[in-house]
Design a protein around this motif. Sequence first.
Motif, mmCIF file in Angstrom:
data_model
loop_
_atom_site.group_PDB
_atom_site.id
_atom_site.type_symbol
_atom_site.label_atom_id
_atom_site.label_comp_id
_atom_site.label_asym_id
_atom_site.label_seq_id
_atom_site.Cartn_x
_atom_site.Cartn_y
_atom_site.Cartn_z
ATOM 1 N N THR A 1 0.804 -1.219 0.000
ATOM 2 C CA THR A 1 0.000 0.000 0.000
ATOM 3 C C THR A 1 0.835 1.267 0.000
ATOM 4 O O THR A 1 0.325 2.333 -0.313
ATOM 5 N N SER A 2 2.102 1.160 0.364
ATOM 6 C CA SER A 2 2.957 2.345 0.364
ATOM 7 C C SER A 2 4.371 1.958 -0.042
ATOM 8 O O SER A 2 4.753 0.782 0.019
ATOM 9 N N LEU A 3 5.124 2.947 -0.442
ATOM 10 C CA LEU A 3 6.514 2.703 -0.830
ATOM 11 C C LEU A 3 7.351 2.422 0.403
ATOM 12 O O LEU A 3 7.108 3.010 1.469
ATOM 13 N N PRO A 4 8.336 1.549 0.312
ATOM 14 C CA PRO A 4 9.213 1.276 1.454
ATOM 15 C C PRO A 4 9.967 2.534 1.878
ATOM 16 O O PRO A 4 10.211 3.442 1.078
ATOM 17 N N ASP A 5 10.356 2.597 3.133
ATOM 18 C CA ASP A 5 11.095 3.745 3.663
ATOM 19 C C ASP A 5 12.404 3.982 2.927
ATOM 20 O O ASP A 5 12.899 5.101 2.881
ATOM 21 N N GLU A 6 12.970 2.933 2.347
ATOM 22 C CA GLU A 6 14.245 3.042 1.633
ATOM 23 C C GLU A 6 14.123 3.849 0.351
ATOM 24 O O GLU A 6 15.112 4.312 -0.197
ATOM 25 N N VAL A 7 12.924 4.009 -0.152
ATOM 26 C CA VAL A 7 12.687 4.765 -1.383
ATOM 27 C C VAL A 7 12.558 6.237 -1.007
ATOM 28 O O VAL A 7 11.573 6.648 -0.391
ATOM 29 N N THR A 8 13.567 7.010 -1.358
ATOM 30 C CA THR A 8 13.566 8.433 -1.004
ATOM 31 C C THR A 8 13.425 9.334 -2.225
ATOM 32 O O THR A 8 13.218 10.531 -2.084
ATOM 33 N N SER A 9 13.575 8.781 -3.414
ATOM 34 C CA SER A 9 13.380 9.555 -4.633
ATOM 35 C C SER A 9 12.961 8.603 -5.750
ATOM 36 O O SER A 9 13.108 7.379 -5.636
ATOM 37 N N LEU A 10 12.467 9.172 -6.831
ATOM 38 C CA LEU A 10 12.070 8.345 -7.970
ATOM 39 C C LEU A 10 13.271 7.643 -8.590
ATOM 40 O O LEU A 10 13.115 6.617 -9.249
#
Length: 53
Positions: free
Chosen positions: A26-35
């Motif tokens: 349902t959401s992006l993992p915390d490790e994803v900080t930019s596209l």
Amino acid sequence: MYTMSSDDFSVHLRDCDEAGSGIPITSLPDEVTSLDDLPCSCWDEFDSFDELD
């Protein structure tokens, strides 16, 4: 909603063909900080996270 590939744990848009079999998330993992952290071409249509809502 997004899909996490069960092959390499990469995150894709829900309808992405490159995700293969995957796990809905349902959401992006915390490790994803930019596209730039999302290597699949399914993200190319977006310029920022603001467009994902």
